[in-house]
Design a protein around this motif. Structure first.
Motif, short mmCIF file in Angstrom:
data_model
loop_
_atom_site.label_atom_id
_atom_site.label_comp_id
_atom_site.label_asym_id
_atom_site.label_seq_id
_atom_site.Cartn_x
_atom_site.Cartn_y
_atom_site.Cartn_z
N GLN A 125 0.82 -1.21 0.00
CA GLN A 125 0.00 0.00 0.00
C GLN A 125 0.86 1.27 0.00
O GLN A 125 0.58 2.21 -0.74
CB GLN A 125 -0.93 -0.02 1.22
N ILE A 126 1.91 1.29 0.80
CA ILE A 126 2.76 2.48 0.89
C ILE A 126 3.46 2.76 -0.43
O ILE A 126 3.64 3.91 -0.83
CB ILE A 126 3.78 2.37 2.06
N VAL A 147 0.81 4.31 -2.73
CA VAL A 147 0.61 5.71 -2.35
C VAL A 147 1.77 6.56 -2.86
O VAL A 147 1.56 7.63 -3.44
CB VAL A 147 0.44 5.86 -0.81
N ILE A 181 1.41 7.04 -6.60
CA ILE A 181 0.33 7.98 -6.94
C ILE A 181 0.77 9.41 -6.66
O ILE A 181 0.56 10.31 -7.50
CB ILE A 181 -0.96 7.63 -6.18
N LEU A 182 1.39 9.65 -5.52
CA LEU A 182 1.85 11.00 -5.20
C LEU A 182 2.94 11.46 -6.16
O LEU A 182 2.95 12.61 -6.60
CB LEU A 182 2.34 11.07 -3.75
N ILE A 228 -8.17 4.89 -2.94
CA ILE A 228 -6.93 5.49 -2.44
C ILE A 228 -6.95 7.00 -2.61
O ILE A 228 -6.53 7.73 -1.71
CB ILE A 228 -5.71 4.86 -3.14
N LEU A 229 -7.45 7.49 -3.75
CA LEU A 229 -7.52 8.93 -3.97
C LEU A 229 -8.41 9.60 -2.92
O LEU A 229 -8.08 10.67 -2.41
CB LEU A 229 -8.04 9.24 -5.38
N ASN A 238 -8.93 8.60 0.12
CA ASN A 238 -8.15 8.65 1.36
C ASN A 238 -7.09 9.74 1.32
O ASN A 238 -6.91 10.46 2.30
CB ASN A 238 -7.47 7.30 1.63
N LEU A 239 -6.38 9.86 0.22
CA LEU A 239 -5.31 10.85 0.11
C LEU A 239 -5.85 12.27 0.18
O LEU A 239 -5.23 13.16 0.75
CB LEU A 239 -4.50 10.63 -1.17
N GLN A 275 -6.87 12.97 3.80
CA GLN A 275 -5.70 13.14 4.64
C GLN A 275 -4.91 14.40 4.30
O GLN A 275 -3.92 14.71 4.95
CB GLN A 275 -4.79 11.91 4.54
N GLY A 307 1.49 16.68 0.85
CA GLY A 307 1.81 15.55 -0.02
C GLY A 307 3.25 15.59 -0.50
O GLY A 307 3.92 14.57 -0.56
N TYR A 322 9.17 9.88 2.06
CA TYR A 322 9.01 8.52 1.54
C TYR A 322 10.19 8.14 0.64
O TYR A 322 10.72 7.04 0.72
CB TYR A 322 7.70 8.38 0.78
#
Length: 91
Positions: free
Chosen positions: A3-4, A7, A10-11, A43-44, A46-47, A50, A70, A77
């Protein structure tokens, strides 16, 4: 992928695709992050909730832009990813 990692992808895609545009379309994010439509929509959401992505509503479709939070998350990250790669660790 974990998942990380998704993410992060996507970012990264959102950051890359919005440098000279007013947000990235969901189609472009799907292509760039290599993820299915059904999975990316969750996921979008959630992002956005957040604060890591900003949702821009337009007449045609929603677009997504990376937020300052982000960008900060993505920077950390990338540092973490490089660190684990250098030591041969898996996330």
């Amino acid at each position: 992928r974990k998942q990380i990692e998704i993410v992060g992808d996507i970012l990264y895609a959102a950051e890359e695709l919005t440098i000279d545009q007013d947000g990235a379309s969901i189609t472009k994010l799907i292509q760039k992050a290599n993820i299915s439509h059904s999975r990316i929509t969750k996921i979008l959401s959630n992002l956005v909730s957040q604060g890591l992505l900003e949702q821009i509503d337009s007449k045609r479709a929603c677009r997504y832009k990376i937020s300052m939070s982000g960008k900060d998350f993505l920077k950390e990250y990338k540092t973490y990813s490089e660190f684990t790669d250098n030591f041969g660790l898996t996330i």
